[in-house]
Design a protein around this motif. Structure first.
Motif, PDB file in Angstrom:
ATOM      1  N   GLU A 149      -9.496  -0.996   0.525  1.00  0.00           N
ATOM      2  CA  GLU A 149      -8.719   0.368   0.125  1.00  0.00           C
ATOM      3  C   GLU A 149      -7.621  -0.196  -0.618  1.00  0.00           C
ATOM      4  O   GLU A 149      -7.137   0.653  -1.396  1.00  0.00           O
ATOM      5  CB  GLU A 149      -8.486   1.110   1.610  1.00  0.00           C
ATOM      6  CG  GLU A 149      -9.590   1.691   2.142  1.00  0.00           C
ATOM      7  CD  GLU A 149      -9.313   2.925   2.808  1.00  0.00           C
ATOM      8  OE1 GLU A 149      -8.444   3.863   2.453  1.00  0.00           O
ATOM      9  OE2 GLU A 149     -10.160   3.184   3.803  1.00  0.00           O
ATOM     10  N   ASP A 186      -8.681  -0.831  -4.273  1.00  0.00           N
ATOM     11  CA  ASP A 186      -8.978   0.551  -4.875  1.00  0.00           C
ATOM     12  C   ASP A 186      -7.717   1.261  -5.440  1.00  0.00           C
ATOM     13  O   ASP A 186      -7.677   1.769  -6.729  1.00  0.00           O
ATOM     14  CB  ASP A 186      -9.920   1.564  -4.206  1.00  0.00           C
ATOM     15  CG  ASP A 186     -11.354   1.208  -4.061  1.00  0.00           C
ATOM     16  OD1 ASP A 186     -11.647   0.070  -4.652  1.00  0.00           O
ATOM     17  OD2 ASP A 186     -11.940   1.577  -2.837  1.00  0.00           O
ATOM     18  N   TYR A 226       1.121  -1.201   0.231  1.00  0.00           N
ATOM     19  CA  TYR A 226       0.068  -0.059  -0.022  1.00  0.00           C
ATOM     20  C   TYR A 226       0.842   1.115  -0.038  1.00  0.00           C
ATOM     21  O   TYR A 226       0.536   2.229  -0.692  1.00  0.00           O
ATOM     22  CB  TYR A 226      -0.967  -0.046   0.992  1.00  0.00           C
ATOM     23  CG  TYR A 226      -2.002   1.239   1.186  1.00  0.00           C
ATOM     24  CD1 TYR A 226      -3.217   0.622   0.977  1.00  0.00           C
ATOM     25  CD2 TYR A 226      -1.586   2.442   1.485  1.00  0.00           C
ATOM     26  CE1 TYR A 226      -4.262   1.692   0.642  1.00  0.00           C
ATOM     27  CE2 TYR A 226      -2.614   3.365   1.445  1.00  0.00           C
ATOM     28  CZ  TYR A 226      -3.997   3.116   1.068  1.00  0.00           C
ATOM     29  OH  TYR A 226      -4.977   4.099   1.007  1.00  0.00           O
TER      30      TYR A 226
END
Length: 332
Positions: free
Chosen positions: A275, A278, A249
């Motif tokens: 998240e 996405d 991430y």
């Protein structure tokens, strides 16, 4: 302007680790350096390759680089076997580098394993070809990961010995370009192993050719543990999968890992993964679409490689001519 040389193996199945660990860094170097990016098909055959697969993989790597933002009109993208200078200089370096130097190369020991006597001569002499790759262009800088530092040292030693043997100041001693905390991307199925195209499970890696649905599925299925996300880096001790996903991430968001840890502290993995999906899709989706488009038009990829090889050859050919003169090769 200073010149970078960097090579990538045409091994197919480019994945997130290749993108975050190398290709994205190359894209960022383009504004500061003259860049020569080489798909090292001659290195690839130190281990046997299916010829048809090698052609396909060479095109796929070129497509991945261009889709990720390497500008092949301003910089040079080509495959190694198209420029004779690599093989020509490698032979001369076979006669300059010492057996003792090559015997110390840890990568040969790793790749040859217990069957050293059955390894190809090419696998043993591979570092001399790598030295030739760099020095055929008098490259001043080489982006290196931890596993390539030893090879760059050998290139510097070989350049120095050539200069000393022939009483010239001909080859520069290339400098390493080591990036800050390079994203070390681990398997989605086992956080203690590097993400690899050779892993049997396709769920262990995110390929640069994966579409949004495949990326989402793989992240949802990625191995995690039962605890919520920790509040600090210390809380990741003994939790390799959590550490890996937070690191991915951070790398995709181009942020510090500590910052990401504090953002998601105490949250459940199910939340965090949404998240991450996405973010991964927003970064990799456009690259994936462009890669697919390029792979459907192989004539364009081949034209890029041809043009790159012509430009690479025009830099290397006069350097090789000078080397031949220095060594005493007679070409009347």
């Amino acid at each position: 302007m200073q010149r970078i040389f960097s090579g990538v193996q045409p091994t197919g199945n480019l994945h997130l680790g290749n993108y975050l660990g190398a290709i994205r860094n190359w894209v960022r170097l383009q504004s500061e350096y003259e860049c020569i990016f080489c798909i090292v098909d001659m290195h690839a055959i130190t281990l046997w390759q299916d010829p048809k697969e090698l052609v396909k993989n060479t095109r796929e790597v070129a497509a991945g680089m261009i889709a990720a933002g390497v500008d092949a009109s301003k910089h040079i993208v080509f495959n190694q076997s198209m420029v004779p200078a690599h093989a020509q200089l490698a032979w001369i370096f076979n006669c300059v580098a010492r057996m003792g130097w090559l015997n110390r190369m840890t990568q040969f020991k790793d790749k040859a394993g217990k069957h050293k006597e059955n390894a190809s001569v090419g696998l043993f002499a591979y570092p001399n070809l790598m030295s030739a790759d760099i020095l055929a262009y008098k490259a001043t800088h080489v982006p290196v990961g931890e596993d390539q530092k030893q090879h760059l040292e050998l290139a510097r030693d070989t350049a120095q010995k050539f200069n000393n043997d022939y009483g010239v100041e001909f080859f520069p001693l290339p400098e390493p370009l080591i990036f800050g905390a390079a994203a070390r991307v681990m398997s989605l199925r086992d956080g203690s192993k590097k993400m690899s195209k050779s892993d049997e499970s396709d769920y262990s890696r995110i390929n640069m050719t994966d579409d949004a649905d495949a990326i989402a599925l793989k992240i949802r299925k990625a191995k995690t543990d039962l605890e919520p996300l920790p509040a600090s880096a210390e809380g990741l001790d003994g939790r390799p999968e959590a550490s890996n996903l937070l690191g991915i991430y951070a790398a995709l968001a181009d942020r510090e890992k500590a910052e990401v840890i504090s953002q998601f502290a105490g949250r459940q993995f199910s939340d965090f993964k949404k998240e991450l999906v996405d973010l991964a899709v927003s970064v990799l989706g456009p690259i994936n679409a462009e890669m697919k488009r390029l792979m459907e038009d192989t004539s364009h990829i081949d034209a890029v490689l041809r043009s790159g090889a012509e430009r690479a050859d025009s830099i290397a050919r006069p350097i090789i001519k000078d080397v031949y003169d220095i060594v005493g090769f007679h070409h009347p």
